[in-house]
Design a protein around this motif. Sequence first.
Motif, short mmCIF file in Angstrom:
data_model
loop_
_atom_site.label_atom_id
_atom_site.label_comp_id
_atom_site.label_asym_id
_atom_site.label_seq_id
_atom_site.Cartn_x
_atom_site.Cartn_y
_atom_site.Cartn_z
N THR A 61 -0.39 14.95 -2.51
CA THR A 61 0.34 14.63 -1.27
C THR A 61 1.51 15.56 -1.02
O THR A 61 2.25 15.38 -0.06
CB THR A 61 0.84 13.18 -1.32
N GLN A 90 -2.55 9.20 5.35
CA GLN A 90 -1.80 10.03 4.40
C GLN A 90 -2.21 11.50 4.55
O GLN A 90 -3.38 11.82 4.70
CB GLN A 90 -2.08 9.57 2.96
N THR A 133 -5.01 15.03 7.30
CA THR A 133 -4.45 13.69 7.33
C THR A 133 -5.56 12.70 7.57
O THR A 133 -6.30 12.80 8.57
CB THR A 133 -3.38 13.55 8.43
#
Length: 471
Positions: A61, A90, A133
């Motif tokens: 991430t 995310q 994403t």
Amino acid sequence: MPCCLTAPHALLRTLHSIARPPDAVSAVAAVDLELVTLTEDMAVITWHTGVESEGEVVYGTHPAHLNRTASEGRDTAHHYVELTDLEPGQTYYYQARSRGSVATPTPLHLVSGNAVGTSLHGFGSHGGPYSFTTPQPPPGRHVLSIALCNDLHLGETTAGLVTGMPLMRGISQRLGLGPYPEIMGRALVEEAHRRGAGHLLAAGDISAGGAPRDLAEARRLLDGFGTHGRDYFVVRGNHDRRGRQGLQEGRGDNFLDAFPANGGPGGESAYFARDLGGLRIVGLDTYEKKGSGAGSGGLSDEQLAWFRADVRAHKDQPTVVFGHHPLTVRNSPFPVTGGQRLNRRQARAILDAYAAAPGVFLHHAGHTHRNKRTVLPQARHVTLQEVGAVKEYPGGFCLLRIHTGGYALNYYKASSDPAREWSERSRRVAAGLWPQYALGRSVRDRNSVVVRDLSGITPAVARRPALRGAV
């Protein structure tokens, strides 16, 4: 000197054989990186190396902290790695590697596209890390999944062959290997099962020329998915029309011999409507006219009148329409001709019908052999989804996942070893420019989520047999 685009595999082998310093003798050229599938909790990333090697994707991430690894666990030249257990909404950063070499992306400069996700943080095109994403899932509970596919072309022996176009001289299968339409057809059925499809819609060009033996082989392959008319449905494409000689001699309809009437109006017709647990499926025969398969798609006056009446009568029912020719063709790097779409007048009539039918939410088409999502102002509630061909690069299908509060469309490449090998070989169509057109210029062209009320759909009973030995 021949253009390198005409023989990328030979180029890779040459690069691999060039003498290297001692610390680089095991390096490989890793190319054609593509972010193929992106859902709320998984991603599929593919690339190619000139020789068999291990492949892994490191991701995380934060671009400076790629702390997770996914790998295939075996050596291959055709890499296909799934990232699982991702979090919805995310942003992830990733690099794909083989023997320490970082994979570089498929260039999509002709369509201003991006094959690998995004590079919003200024990372270059020479290995990333790249980012994507994950979307939020469609709201509500999952109801059913449907595989959308087209352009199997059973009986074809050369992919991308277009008479009169120098760049479109075609690619054939390697000697000693099985016919590629059969390889890709088997892989379609296997992958659709593996991805949880309960039904399958095949939008035309099931065969390469309407020959009885090719349509019979297509029927055998698709029967591996389930029962025709219940588990899977088929409509006709321009290549499924019998030739001029058959028309002149008044022979029977080979397509309907292989795929008997779906119970459409008048009995023997290749267009129909079905209800699957509250979901209406409408199949169109977009080449219901005489001819050799050239020219724009066309519906008979009777079919168009039936279609408009059916949509009007079920205007509020959740509806998926599928047919071979798309209603419109946009953003193509190649010249767009009338033969690539449905007759303009009929396309406008269909869009007018959609404008007055809020229940219609998806129109699935093939024929163009590319992934392309289009929304037109005449009917913004309808997604027009072109899906890449089964029979050649990128070689797969689109999975429609319906939830009570919306739906997702996700494209999957076929993952069997023979399918991966042919898919990579057939990317050389159009002198190697085929990915510019067929993959889809954005991730959204092959992966999207739409929020809308589909609570009227209930799970339809679909019996899926175990994969049969014949498949």
